[in-house]
Enzyme design. Structure first.
Site, short mmCIF file in Angstrom:
data_model
loop_
_atom_site.label_atom_id
_atom_site.label_comp_id
_atom_site.label_asym_id
_atom_site.label_seq_id
_atom_site.Cartn_x
_atom_site.Cartn_y
_atom_site.Cartn_z
N TYR A 183 8.50 -2.34 -1.27
CA TYR A 183 9.36 -2.39 -2.45
C TYR A 183 10.71 -1.70 -2.23
O TYR A 183 11.68 -2.01 -2.89
CB TYR A 183 8.68 -1.70 -3.63
CG TYR A 183 7.86 -2.59 -4.50
CD1 TYR A 183 6.88 -3.41 -3.96
CD2 TYR A 183 8.04 -2.61 -5.88
CE1 TYR A 183 6.10 -4.21 -4.76
CE2 TYR A 183 7.27 -3.42 -6.69
CZ TYR A 183 6.30 -4.22 -6.13
OH TYR A 183 5.54 -5.01 -6.93
N LYS A 187 -3.14 -3.00 6.46
CA LYS A 187 -3.19 -4.22 7.28
C LYS A 187 -2.93 -3.77 8.72
O LYS A 187 -1.98 -4.23 9.38
CB LYS A 187 -2.16 -5.23 6.75
CG LYS A 187 -2.24 -6.60 7.38
CD LYS A 187 -3.48 -7.40 6.98
CE LYS A 187 -3.51 -8.73 7.74
NZ LYS A 187 -4.78 -9.46 7.56
N ASP A 247 0.23 -3.37 -5.97
CA ASP A 247 0.68 -4.23 -7.06
C ASP A 247 -0.26 -5.42 -7.17
O ASP A 247 -0.72 -5.78 -8.26
CB ASP A 247 2.12 -4.71 -6.78
CG ASP A 247 2.65 -5.58 -7.90
OD1 ASP A 247 2.47 -5.22 -9.08
OD2 ASP A 247 3.23 -6.64 -7.59
N ASP A 250 -3.53 -6.19 -10.23
CA ASP A 250 -3.74 -7.37 -11.08
C ASP A 250 -5.13 -7.97 -10.84
O ASP A 250 -5.76 -8.50 -11.75
CB ASP A 250 -2.66 -8.43 -10.84
CG ASP A 250 -1.44 -8.22 -11.74
OD1 ASP A 250 -1.13 -7.05 -12.06
OD2 ASP A 250 -0.80 -9.22 -12.14
#
Ligand code: IPM
Ligand code: MG
Length: 366
Positions: free
Chosen positions: A143, A193, A249, A253
């Site tokens: 971000y 990752k 993020d 969700d």
């Protein structure tokens, strides 16, 4: 850090755009009701953020708002953004230029996103309950790329962002996550990752180092793609998850999907002192703004998180959480959770929560 209860607190209320003002209104009512019973005096001051600020001042995060936030003990935020401002460049856009800048400028690096089952039948899962705390690093990573941009290159155009972390950034979020895991069930999943990304390899090494200070916590490393699948297959096995900004993020969700509605997920973004910003995980939902259809539970539960993490009033926080759980248990449903059944409005849901807070025997000031 010791959380001594405050007797007086100054809270900045930035209700923002879309459904933000509606949910914030209900959160403030619940906050006031719980604070009054706990003997906590509140000074609430309203500030402009996001599209609402652009309309009034031309910028998504006016200096006045930043000054108000800096002079406050905690911030209550609604939601920002909407189609009207979507096309604006990042620095003038309600999301990156408003909310994300606020998180970054105030160094609110520890974004706590708890997801627990409150309405079992709303969950698509067959497991009885989910109780997961996602700890999202919120001021670094993809971000806040130090290198990002967009340019033409011959016949094509290139846009790029970079994911980078310093060891210190990883260490401080890992410490927060281990501390929280130690206070819960003692299980931490660190998500990265590392099979592909250098920043993730650093992340993993630093998390392993921090782990040696928390022998009581069991640590697992998961790749983010695998984590996304395991959350659907065996959510009951997760306790605390710690991860990078963008991964967090996306996974938050997913957690909302697991518990059945984005309208149930609160969040808090904390600095290393007790200061924090509290907001629902959901966005501004412009399609239902002004219709009284939005679920204010996430915002109300965010106010509870504020009482616990920034103001040191655990039992007032518990009063709000108990009230929301009991209103939901009685079958009170906003449209997101009502299915084909009867639904109540945003403000009726808020009325029920306030009545429930006031009905419960007064808690000791915690
Ligand atoms: C969230 C939101 C924000 C984010 C947006 C509004 C910038 O999706 O809080 O999860 O991406 O962090
Ligand atoms: Mg999001």
């Amino acid at each position: 850090m010791t959380r001594l209860p405050a007797n007086e607190a100054r809270v900045a209320v930035l209700s923002g755009d879309g459904v933000g003002p509606e949910v914030t209104h209900e959160a403030v009512r619940a906050l006031r009701a719980a604070a009054t019973r706990a003997g906590l005096g509140l000074t609430l001051e309203h500030g402009l953020l996001g599209g609402a600020a652009i309309e009034e001042t031309g910028v998504p995060l006016p200096d006045d708002t930043l000054a108000l936030c800096e002079a406050s003990d905690a911030l209550l935020v609604g939601a920002v953004g909407g189609p009207r401002w979507d096309g604006l460049p990042a620095d003038r856009n309600p999301g990156p230029g408003g909310l994300l800048r606020l998180r970054r400028d105030l160094d609110l690096f520890a974004n706590l996103r708890p997801a627990s089952t409150l309405v079992p039948e709303a969950s698509p899962l067959r497991v009885p309950t989910v109780d997961i705390l996602l700890v999202r690093e919120a001021v670094g990573g993809l971000y806040f790329s130090p290198e990002r941009g967009r340019r033409r290159d011959g016949s094509t155009e290139i846009g790029w962002d970079t994911m980078s972390y310093t060891a210190e950034q990883v260490r401080r979020i890992a410490v927060v996550a281990f501390e929280l895991a130690a206070a819960r069930e003692g299980r931490l999943a660190s998500v990265d990752k590392a099979n592909v990304l250098e920043s993730s390899r650093l992340w993993r090494d630093v998390v392993d180092e921090v782990a040696s200070d928390f022998p009581q916590v069991t640590l697992d490393h998961l790749y983010v793609d695998n984590c996304a699948m395991q959350l659907v297959l065996r959510p009951q096995d997760f306790d605390v998850i710690v991860t990078e900004n963008l991964f967090g993020d996306v996974l938050s969700d997913e957690l909302a999907g697991l518990v059945g509605s984005l309208g149930l997920l609160p969040s808090g973004s904390l600095r290393s002192d007790r200061f924090g910003l509290y907001e629902p995980v959901h966005g501004s939902a412009p399609d239902i703004a002004g219709t009284g259809a939005v679920n204010p539970a996430a915002a109300i539960l965010s106010a509870a998180m504020m009482l616990r993490h920034s103001l040191g009033h655990d039992s007032a926080a518990a009063d709000i959480e108990r009230a929301v759980a009991s209103v939901l248990r009685r079958g009170t449903r906003t449209p997101d959770l009502a299915g084909a059944g009867p639904a109540v409005s945003t403000s009726s849901f808020g009325d029920a929560v306030v009545a429930e807070i006031e009905r419960h025997p007064a808690a000791e000031a915690s």
